[in-house]
Design a protein around this motif. Structure first.
Motif, PDB file in Angstrom:
ATOM      1  N   PHE A  67       0.810  -1.218   0.000  1.00 18.09           N
ATOM      2  CA  PHE A  67       0.000   0.000   0.000  1.00 18.09           C
ATOM      3  C   PHE A  67       0.849   1.277   0.000  1.00 18.09           C
ATOM      4  O   PHE A  67       0.577   2.192  -0.790  1.00 18.09           O
ATOM      5  CB  PHE A  67      -1.014  -0.029   1.145  1.00 18.09           C
ATOM      6  CG  PHE A  67      -2.321  -0.662   0.756  1.00 18.09           C
ATOM      7  CD1 PHE A  67      -3.505   0.066   0.747  1.00 18.09           C
ATOM      8  CD2 PHE A  67      -2.372  -1.994   0.359  1.00 18.09           C
ATOM      9  CE1 PHE A  67      -4.713  -0.513   0.367  1.00 18.09           C
ATOM     10  CE2 PHE A  67      -3.570  -2.586  -0.026  1.00 18.09           C
ATOM     11  CZ  PHE A  67      -4.749  -1.843  -0.026  1.00 18.09           C
ATOM     12  N   PRO A  68       1.874   1.401   0.843  1.00 16.67           N
ATOM     13  CA  PRO A  68       2.683   2.620   0.781  1.00 16.67           C
ATOM     14  C   PRO A  68       3.275   2.859  -0.601  1.00 16.67           C
ATOM     15  O   PRO A  68       3.307   3.994  -1.091  1.00 16.67           O
ATOM     16  CB  PRO A  68       3.783   2.379   1.816  1.00 16.67           C
ATOM     17  CG  PRO A  68       3.250   1.351   2.725  1.00 16.67           C
ATOM     18  CD  PRO A  68       2.333   0.497   1.915  1.00 16.67           C
ATOM     19  N   ILE A  84      -0.273   6.873   3.981  1.00 20.23           N
ATOM     20  CA  ILE A  84      -0.362   5.419   4.147  1.00 20.23           C
ATOM     21  C   ILE A  84       1.040   4.890   4.387  1.00 20.23           C
ATOM     22  O   ILE A  84       1.776   4.538   3.460  1.00 20.23           O
ATOM     23  CB  ILE A  84      -1.030   4.767   2.925  1.00 20.23           C
ATOM     24  CG1 ILE A  84      -2.380   5.419   2.651  1.00 20.23           C
ATOM     25  CG2 ILE A  84      -1.207   3.261   3.156  1.00 20.23           C
ATOM     26  CD1 ILE A  84      -3.349   5.409   3.822  1.00 20.23           C
ATOM     27  N   ASN A  87       1.164  -1.153   5.351  1.00 18.59           N
ATOM     28  CA  ASN A  87      -0.098  -1.855   5.061  1.00 18.59           C
ATOM     29  C   ASN A  87      -1.047  -1.777   6.257  1.00 18.59           C
ATOM     30  O   ASN A  87      -2.264  -1.709   6.097  1.00 18.59           O
ATOM     31  CB  ASN A  87       0.173  -3.319   4.729  1.00 18.59           C
ATOM     32  CG  ASN A  87       0.744  -3.512   3.342  1.00 18.59           C
ATOM     33  OD1 ASN A  87       0.810  -2.577   2.539  1.00 18.59           O
ATOM     34  ND2 ASN A  87       1.166  -4.727   3.045  1.00 18.59           N
ATOM     35  N   TYR A  98      -5.125   1.562  11.180  1.00 23.19           N
ATOM     36  CA  TYR A  98      -5.429   1.487   9.745  1.00 23.19           C
ATOM     37  C   TYR A  98      -5.086   0.091   9.266  1.00 23.19           C
ATOM     38  O   TYR A  98      -4.030  -0.463   9.586  1.00 23.19           O
ATOM     39  CB  TYR A  98      -4.595   2.511   8.964  1.00 23.19           C
ATOM     40  CG  TYR A  98      -4.661   2.322   7.450  1.00 23.19           C
ATOM     41  CD1 TYR A  98      -5.602   3.014   6.691  1.00 23.19           C
ATOM     42  CD2 TYR A  98      -3.792   1.451   6.797  1.00 23.19           C
ATOM     43  CE1 TYR A  98      -5.671   2.833   5.318  1.00 23.19           C
ATOM     44  CE2 TYR A  98      -3.863   1.271   5.421  1.00 23.19           C
ATOM     45  CZ  TYR A  98      -4.799   1.954   4.683  1.00 23.19           C
ATOM     46  OH  TYR A  98      -4.863   1.776   3.331  1.00 23.19           O
ATOM     47  N   GLY A 103      -9.178   3.349   3.583  1.00 23.27           N
ATOM     48  CA  GLY A 103      -9.493   4.635   2.962  1.00 23.27           C
ATOM     49  C   GLY A 103     -10.775   4.623   2.161  1.00 23.27           C
ATOM     50  O   GLY A 103     -11.358   5.679   1.900  1.00 23.27           O
ATOM     51  N   TRP A 109      -7.817   9.116   5.874  1.00 26.21           N
ATOM     52  CA  TRP A 109      -6.535   8.451   6.081  1.00 26.21           C
ATOM     53  C   TRP A 109      -5.509   8.927   5.045  1.00 26.21           C
ATOM     54  O   TRP A 109      -4.311   8.845   5.276  1.00 26.21           O
ATOM     55  CB  TRP A 109      -6.691   6.938   5.980  1.00 26.21           C
ATOM     56  CG  TRP A 109      -7.301   6.279   7.181  1.00 26.21           C
ATOM     57  CD1 TRP A 109      -8.545   5.705   7.262  1.00 26.21           C
ATOM     58  CD2 TRP A 109      -6.697   6.082   8.470  1.00 26.21           C
ATOM     59  NE1 TRP A 109      -8.756   5.186   8.514  1.00 26.21           N
ATOM     60  CE2 TRP A 109      -7.628   5.402   9.280  1.00 26.21           C
ATOM     61  CE3 TRP A 109      -5.461   6.417   9.024  1.00 26.21           C
ATOM     62  CZ2 TRP A 109      -7.369   5.051  10.604  1.00 26.21           C
ATOM     63  CZ3 TRP A 109      -5.192   6.072  10.337  1.00 26.21           C
ATOM     64  CH2 TRP A 109      -6.138   5.389  11.113  1.00 26.21           C
ATOM     65  N   LEU A 110      -5.981   9.370   3.886  1.00 30.26           N
ATOM     66  CA  LEU A 110      -5.091   9.780   2.806  1.00 30.26           C
ATOM     67  C   LEU A 110      -5.004  11.295   2.738  1.00 30.26           C
ATOM     68  O   LEU A 110      -6.028  11.988   2.726  1.00 30.26           O
ATOM     69  CB  LEU A 110      -5.585   9.227   1.465  1.00 30.26           C
ATOM     70  CG  LEU A 110      -5.579   7.698   1.373  1.00 30.26           C
ATOM     71  CD1 LEU A 110      -6.999   7.167   1.402  1.00 30.26           C
ATOM     72  CD2 LEU A 110      -4.845   7.233   0.145  1.00 30.26           C
ATOM     73  N   GLU A 133      -6.477   1.666  -2.880  1.00 36.65           N
ATOM     74  CA  GLU A 133      -7.146   2.904  -2.436  1.00 36.65           C
ATOM     75  C   GLU A 133      -7.739   3.726  -3.582  1.00 36.65           C
ATOM     76  O   GLU A 133      -8.129   4.869  -3.386  1.00 36.65           O
ATOM     77  CB  GLU A 133      -6.211   3.775  -1.586  1.00 36.65           C
ATOM     78  CG  GLU A 133      -5.833   3.154  -0.249  1.00 36.65           C
ATOM     79  CD  GLU A 133      -6.994   3.035   0.743  1.00 36.65           C
ATOM     80  OE1 GLU A 133      -8.150   3.120   0.318  1.00 36.65           O
ATOM     81  OE2 GLU A 133      -6.725   2.845   1.941  1.00 36.65           O
TER      82      GLU A 133
END
Length: 401
Positions: A67-68, A84, A87, A98, A103, A109-110, A133
């Motif tokens: 995710f990042p 983010i 994960n 999270y 998101g 969150w973003l 996301e």
């Protein structure tokens, strides 16, 4: 398939198109290590690389997690900036955890502007198929076209949908399309990067990419630049090198913890003091025969981890083949993972080809934060927010008018 792909590209490579006429298709093959093209014989992807440009490797941001890195690719920002940071993580200010995809329900969150937002805000339609996301309503907006994530969706359906989007009437068709395949990563985790199951997954996706490239060049009546990336690579891990999280001397009344497998993140609770943190740090440092190390302030700063509520107070890190685990011994298995500091095993791929690409350029390893301004330039979009990426890094790839 390889013969058709290269021939189709050669047919359009001598034509110059205005940026407002071109499209970009960004495809992520999750967990596709930089050397899988040769190691697992990805003939179609290699053909595309030979007709375009292939980097020596794509360096993931820290941590080298799914995710990042997917967010960094489409925002040009380090995780501390786009929000983010792993994960799974904890936010001390929100007092919330999270988990991947949260998101979608809560876009706060973003803290970012992904490429599909940048396009839509400037009148360019965007489409996403399962990019992490991409369903979130970021800045109050989603792409014009997107799918809710559903793992069993057949991979070939994703190819068909991308082509269908690009064959829509000009007024409604997208010019930036993202797609995502997870099977290579899944097999890498389960069996390790050297396994024949990973080779099978690579060749399956390679066939789909070859089909996509051929159809982009024969069925779509607009010039399309294809960008193939992966979020990270894969390293072998060993069951007998796994570190039991229960063995760590952590007082759960004082600390929140998140096990990220390659990292173990420790967050102070509201009433926890600096003295408590330092006492725990000292205990961890003094553990005998430990197979982990503590990240220093200097190392985190060098990895672009900035102060904030999502930064752990203590980060324990490992080197392959060691990882952290909550599982009992009988449920531990050898396999593969990612999330370690940047090294060649963590490098992904970057390959691009199309009418807007200068195929004579060469490209060393580079960080994935530089892809966002490159895509914006290909699409003729103006950057609207500060980013960490530098447009100069990939500027030589863009064919001059």
């Amino acid at each position: 398939m390889k013969r058709f792909c290269v021939a189709a590209l050669l047919l359009v490579s001598t034509i110059t198109f205005a940026k407002e006429q071109q499209a970009v298709v960004l495809i992520s093959i999750d967990g596709f290590r930089h050397d899988y093209v040769e190691k697992h014989d990805a003939k179609n992807i290699n053909a595309i690389a030979e007709s375009g440009v292939r980097a020596e490797g794509l360096i993931p941001v820290y941590p080298s997690k799914t995710f990042p890195n997917h967010l960094s690719i489409v925002t040009g920002q380090y995780p501390s900036q786009h929000g983010i940071v792993d994960n799974n993580f904890f936010d001390k200010e929100r007092q919330q955890r999270y988990s991947m995809g949260d998101g979608v329900e809560d876009s706060s969150w973003l803290t970012t502007l992904p490429i599909w937002n940048l396009a839509e805000f400037q009148g360019v339609k965007a489409a996403t198929f399962f990019w992490p996301e991409s369903e979130a309503r970021i800045n109050g907006r989603t792409p014009s076209y997107y799918y809710h994530y559903n793992t069993p969706t057949p991979n070939r359906q994703r190819v068909n949908q991308i082509i269908d989007w690009l064959k829509l009437p000009e007024a409604v068709r997208p010019r930036i399309v993202t797609g995502y395949f997870s099977v290579v990563d899944s097999m890498g985790h389960r069996f390790g990067p050297d396994a024949h199951q990973v080779k099978g997954a690579v060749q399956h996706v390679d066939e789909l990419i070859g089909e996509l490239w051929h159809r982009l060049n024969t069925e779509v009546d607009m010039p399309v630049n294809l960008i193939l990336v992966s979020d990270h690579g894969m390293a072998s891990i060993k069951a007998d090198q796994m570190i039991e999280t229960q063995s760590l001397p952590i007082n759960e009344s004082l600390f929140e913890t998140v096990n990220s497998q390659t990292r173990f993140m420790i967050y102070a609770k509201p009433d926890t003091t600096e003295q408590h943190i330092e006492q725990l740090r000292s205990k961890l440092e003094q553990m005998p025969q430990k197979r982990f190390y503590l990240e220093s302030e200097q190392s985190l700063a060098a990895l672009a981890v900035t102060e904030g509520p999502r930064r752990p107070d203590i980060v324990l890190a490992t080197k392959a083949p060691a990882t952290f685990t909550d599982r009992p011994p009988e449920k531990r298995f050898d396999g593969g993972t990612h999330g370690f500091h940047s090294n060649r095993d963590m490098d992904g791929i970057f390959i691009t080809a199309g009418p807007g690409i200068n195929a004579s350029a060469t490209l060393e390893r580079f960080s994935n934060i530089h892809i966002y301004p490159f895509m914006a330039e290909l699409l003729g979009l103006e950057l609207m927010t500060p980013i960490d990426g530098d447009s100069a890094v990939l500027a030589p790839l863009i064919k001059s008018d």
